[in-house]
Design a protein around this motif. Structure first.
Motif, short mmCIF file in Angstrom:
data_model
loop_
_atom_site.label_atom_id
_atom_site.label_comp_id
_atom_site.label_asym_id
_atom_site.label_seq_id
_atom_site.Cartn_x
_atom_site.Cartn_y
_atom_site.Cartn_z
N SER A 65 9.15 66.98 30.18
CA SER A 65 9.03 66.65 31.60
C SER A 65 8.95 65.14 31.78
O SER A 65 8.71 64.40 30.81
CB SER A 65 7.76 67.28 32.18
OG SER A 65 6.60 66.67 31.62
N LYS A 66 9.14 64.69 32.99
CA LYS A 66 9.04 63.27 33.30
C LYS A 66 7.65 62.74 32.92
O LYS A 66 7.53 61.64 32.37
CB LYS A 66 9.30 63.04 34.79
CG LYS A 66 9.20 61.58 35.24
CD LYS A 66 9.51 61.48 36.73
CE LYS A 66 9.38 60.04 37.21
NZ LYS A 66 8.00 59.53 37.09
N LYS A 67 6.63 63.51 33.19
CA LYS A 67 5.26 63.09 32.88
C LYS A 67 5.08 62.91 31.38
O LYS A 67 4.45 61.93 30.93
CB LYS A 67 4.27 64.14 33.40
CG LYS A 67 2.81 63.77 33.20
CD LYS A 67 1.88 64.81 33.81
CE LYS A 67 0.42 64.43 33.61
NZ LYS A 67 -0.50 65.46 34.21
N GLU A 68 5.63 63.81 30.59
CA GLU A 68 5.52 63.70 29.14
C GLU A 68 6.29 62.50 28.61
O GLU A 68 5.82 61.78 27.72
CB GLU A 68 6.05 64.99 28.49
CG GLU A 68 5.16 66.20 28.71
CD GLU A 68 5.79 67.48 28.18
OE1 GLU A 68 5.10 68.21 27.43
OE2 GLU A 68 6.97 67.75 28.50
N LEU A 69 7.47 62.28 29.17
CA LEU A 69 8.28 61.14 28.75
C LEU A 69 7.58 59.82 29.07
O LEU A 69 7.58 58.89 28.26
CB LEU A 69 9.65 61.18 29.43
CG LEU A 69 10.56 62.36 29.08
CD1 LEU A 69 11.82 62.32 29.92
CD2 LEU A 69 10.89 62.36 27.59
N ASP A 70 6.99 59.74 30.25
CA ASP A 70 6.26 58.53 30.65
C ASP A 70 5.10 58.24 29.71
O ASP A 70 4.84 57.09 29.33
CB ASP A 70 5.72 58.68 32.08
CG ASP A 70 6.81 58.64 33.13
OD1 ASP A 70 7.92 58.20 32.81
OD2 ASP A 70 6.55 59.04 34.28
N LYS A 71 4.41 59.29 29.30
CA LYS A 71 3.26 59.14 28.40
C LYS A 71 3.70 58.61 27.04
O LYS A 71 3.08 57.70 26.47
CB LYS A 71 2.55 60.48 28.24
CG LYS A 71 1.27 60.41 27.41
CD LYS A 71 0.57 61.76 27.38
CE LYS A 71 -0.72 61.68 26.55
NZ LYS A 71 -1.43 63.00 26.52
N ILE A 72 4.79 59.15 26.52
CA ILE A 72 5.30 58.72 25.22
C ILE A 72 5.84 57.29 25.31
O ILE A 72 5.68 56.49 24.38
CB ILE A 72 6.38 59.70 24.72
CG1 ILE A 72 5.71 61.04 24.37
CG2 ILE A 72 7.12 59.14 23.51
CD1 ILE A 72 6.66 62.16 24.09
N ALA A 73 6.46 56.96 26.43
CA ALA A 73 6.96 55.59 26.63
C ALA A 73 5.81 54.60 26.65
O ALA A 73 5.89 53.52 26.03
CB ALA A 73 7.76 55.51 27.93
#
Length: 275
Positions: A65-73
């Protein structure tokens, strides 16, 4: 990002643009800059393991999800900034890296870290491998990295360009905007603006970093401090722009075209009439 561009790095440039190109070429050649996309993705998503094959073949956006991608970024940015800052501090001390002919070594190193981080952020949000089958960075990929750097330096139109040309938006955007029209009216002019902006910043930063080294021990702290203060917000800007490519809509496309025109880049009537 999908585009057809043959932007010529050898054509005539202003002094600022030439200096920017020199810095980029120098930074790209540093051994740590190149990012192996597949290896990076496996490592970056190791704590969120899902389908590795799908992660590599289709990209993280197919699984997360966008939220997961943001966290990893964010996690990737924090890690990269810590490494970059510690190395910059060392090079700011007496006996550290030697000054280059026109670009200080730690400045080339700083932008090397920025370009490395730009690759990693783009891969997190689904960008295809920037290196070709021969493991070489193509001219098109260099251009894309320049646009990424433009976002990091705060060139507003560069962010809109990333969104319009992202693979999440390209099918939708290019039904309204012919590739050749997009390249001629937006891509080339924005590349030149980014290069000019970068060239001006290089001139200012070269003086600031050079001055910090005139004070031995304090110089190292200043160099590391400038690095941290600059790289993290730069990376955050790029991360935020890529994050906006997720779930890109027709409304978003219109907004980005307005932003580009508002920055003084005239979009052709062919594009205006198609929307």
């Amino acid at each position: 990002m999908e585009n057809e561009t043959n932007y010529d790095f050898e054509q005539e440039h202003s002094g600022e643009e030439s200096k920017a190109l020199q810095a980029i070429e120098t930074a790209i050649k540093l051994p740590f800059v190149k990012v192996d996309r597949d290896e990076f993705l496996v490592k970056a998503f190791s704590k969120n393991k899902k389908d590795i094959r799908k992660l590599i073949e289709e990209g993280p956006t197919a699984l997360y999800s966008k939220k997961e991608l943001d966290k990893i970024a964010d996690r990737t940015i924090n890690s990269a900034v810590l490494k970059s800052t510690s190395i910059s501090f060392a090079s700011g001390l007496p006996g550290g890296l030697a000054m280059g002919a026109t670009i200080p070594a730690d400045m080339a190193q700083f932008y090397g870290f920025a370009l490395k981080l730009a690759q990693e952020i783009s891969y997190i949000y689904g960008h295809n491998d920037l290196f070709d089958d021969n493991n070489e960075l193509t001219e098109e990929s260099k251009n894309e990295l320049i646009i990424f750097l433009g976002v990091m330096l705060g060139v507003t139109a560069a962010g809109s360009t990333i969104r319009i040309l992202s693979k999440h938006a390209s099918k939708q955007a290019l039904t309204s905007i012919p590739k050749k029209t997009l390249t001629k009216t937006i891509y080339y002019p924005i590349l030149k603006k980014v290069l000019k902006t970068f060239g001006v910043k290089l001139t200012k930063d070269t003086f600031a970093k050079g001055f910090s080294k005139a004070i031995p021990i304090v110089g190292g702290a200043v160099s590391g401090g400038l690095n941290y203060a600059s790289l993290k917000p730069m990376a955050k800007k790029l991360k935020n722009e890529f994050s906006l490519t997720i779930n890109y809509t027709e409304k978003d496309l219109r907004k980005d075209l307005e932003i580009i025109e508002g920055q003084g880049f005239k979009i052709s009537e062919e594009v205006d009439n198609s929307l």
